[in-house]
Design an enzyme around this catalytic site. Structure first.
Site, PDB file in Angstrom:
ATOM      1  N   SER A 195       0.771  -1.276   0.046  1.00 53.32           N
ATOM      2  CA  SER A 195      -0.039   0.022   0.059  1.00 53.32           C
ATOM      3  C   SER A 195       0.900   1.474   0.063  1.00 53.32           C
ATOM      4  O   SER A 195       0.461   2.486  -0.376  1.00 53.32           O
ATOM      5  CB  SER A 195      -1.016   0.067   1.249  1.00 53.32           C
ATOM      6  OG  SER A 195      -0.369  -0.219   2.433  1.00 53.32           O
ATOM      7  N   ASP A 231      -4.043   5.562  12.019  1.00 56.57           N
ATOM      8  CA  ASP A 231      -3.128   5.022  11.056  1.00 56.57           C
ATOM      9  C   ASP A 231      -1.744   6.122  10.837  1.00 56.57           C
ATOM     10  O   ASP A 231      -1.727   7.315  10.339  1.00 56.57           O
ATOM     11  CB  ASP A 231      -3.731   5.256   9.480  1.00 56.57           C
ATOM     12  CG  ASP A 231      -2.840   4.658   8.540  1.00 56.57           C
ATOM     13  OD1 ASP A 231      -1.579   4.309   8.718  1.00 56.57           O
ATOM     14  OD2 ASP A 231      -3.434   4.533   7.381  1.00 56.57           O
ATOM     15  N   HIS A 263       0.615   4.761   6.712  1.00 53.98           N
ATOM     16  CA  HIS A 263       0.629   5.404   5.528  1.00 53.98           C
ATOM     17  C   HIS A 263       0.656   7.181   5.730  1.00 53.98           C
ATOM     18  O   HIS A 263       0.849   7.341   6.680  1.00 53.98           O
ATOM     19  CB  HIS A 263      -0.913   5.261   4.876  1.00 53.98           C
ATOM     20  CG  HIS A 263      -1.133   3.597   4.827  1.00 53.98           C
ATOM     21  ND1 HIS A 263      -1.580   2.971   5.806  1.00 53.98           N
ATOM     22  CD2 HIS A 263      -0.738   2.788   3.871  1.00 53.98           C
ATOM     23  CE1 HIS A 263      -1.882   1.473   5.239  1.00 53.98           C
ATOM     24  NE2 HIS A 263      -0.976   1.450   4.209  1.00 53.98           N
TER      25      HIS A 263
END
Length: 367
Positions: free
Chosen positions: A123, A344, A347
């Site tokens: 990702s 998160d 990311h």
């Protein structure tokens, strides 16, 4: 095929310990070692270390409007999902002894006319792929494009220029196969590499999924040679897997036709002790770390990759984004992600840090 529930022998642990110790002692700063190792790792520029510098405020940033880019997934679209502060959008990476060229999407399309660029990885590769798409789109907002998505593969073509940005999703680079015993992570196999051939540019990335355990671990066994392991030291496994990737590059890449990049280890900011603020994480961080040296030091995965690169016989451009990214504890989605519940800190928001990764890629590609 043999089976073992044990980790690798103690001799391998000793080898791995020496491997890490020798590299850490030689490289105490993640942004200082950007020379050629083994004649195969190449700097983007011999005139300047683009990866040593600082983050500076720039009123002209960000490089695109998140509300006008159609390619950002909810996971990375922090402004759309309520992030209230704007300062994190305004930082530009400034090398200490030179300046990076400004990204020009029209120049990129003209120079890469008719070519295919593929991001290969997890990702974080998606993060970087969408960033590049937005950077280009901001320059040609009315250009015709075709976007195709299917399981594991996405393709964006700017039709007027014949430039295609592909994304091949693979967490490990090596193969993950479904077999009778379950899901097997094959540390010495890259059959999926046939999907990467024929590209003009390849940009690889892999690290985060190697550490996952329990319900988010996507494999049941690891295979090394003809032996199955229920588990093994994950750093040893990463070293083996990345060594297999290096062998694939040596065997199948023709440098006269394909340029290869490896985007370095992307850091996480879940533990504030890494930057001197125990009990904190990336949540509510609004400024970069400004110290002279990042307290957390280089990730061990960065150390491993430095060793793996010595096995390369073909040129691979090392985008050593680890050190400069460690400073950006403020640049994660944290709670402002459309489809990533919780906090998160792995990311990155778009616009944001991956735009700098692409500025470095742009600089290396056209230097």
């Amino acid at each position: 095929m043999g089976f073992s529930s044990q980790e690798n022998p103690s001799s391998l642990y000793f080898f791995f310990f020496c491997l890490c110790l020798s590299t850490v002692s030689a490289n105490t700063n993640t942004s200082s070692n950007n020379g050629v190792e083994g004649g195969r790792r190449e700097l983007a520029s011999w005139r300047c270390n683009w990866f040593r510098g600082s983050w500076v405020y720039d009123v002209t940033y960000p490089l695109y409007d998140p509300y006008k880019c159609p390619f950002i997934d909810p996971q990375f679209n922090c402004k759309k999902y309520g992030r209230p502060d704007n300062l994190y959008l305004k930082y530009r990476w400034q090398p200490s002894s030179c300046s990076l060229p400004r990204f020009n999407g029209l120049y990129f399309l003209r120079k890469m006319r008719g070519k295919k660029i593929m991001f290969v990885g997890d990702s974080l590769s998606t993060n970087m792929w969408q960033s590049l798409a937005c950077l280009i789109h901001a320059w040609v907002p009315n250009a015709r494009y075709t976007l195709l998505r299917q399981k594991g593969l996405a393709s964006l073509t700017f039709e007027d220029y014949g430039v295609t940005l592909k994304l091949y999703r693979t967490q490990f680079l090596v193969d993950l196969d479904a077999e009778n015993v379950g899901r097997v992570l094959k540390l010495d196999s890259i059959k999926q590499g046939k999907m990467w051939r024929g590209m003009d540019v390849l940009i690889f990335n892999s690290w985060h999924w190697w550490t996952h355990i329990d319900h988010i671990q996507p494999w049941d066994y690891m295979e090394d040679g003809n032996r199955l392991y229920k588990d093994m030291n994950r750093l040893v496994a990463y070293y083996k897997g990345m060594t297999t990737w290096a062998r694939w590059v040596n065997a199948f890449v023709n440098p006269s036709k394909t340029k290869v990049f490896f985007n370095g280890v992307s850091p996480v900011h879940y533990d504030g002790r890494d930057w001197g603020e125990p009990m904190k994480s990336c949540k509510s961080q609004t400024q970069p770390f400004y110290g002279r040296k990042y307290p957390g030091g280089p990730p061990v995965a960065w150390v491993i990759l430095n060793k793996v690169f010595r096995r390369l016989k073909k040129p691979v451009y090392w985008l050593d984004i680890t050190g400069l990214s460690q400073l950006r504890k403020d640049a994660h989605p944290s709670a402002y992600s459309g489809n990533h519940p919780g906090n998160d800190c792995s990311h990155w928001c778009l616009p944001g840090l991956p735009d700098t990764w692409n500025v470095l890629f742009y600089s290396a590609l056209f230097s």
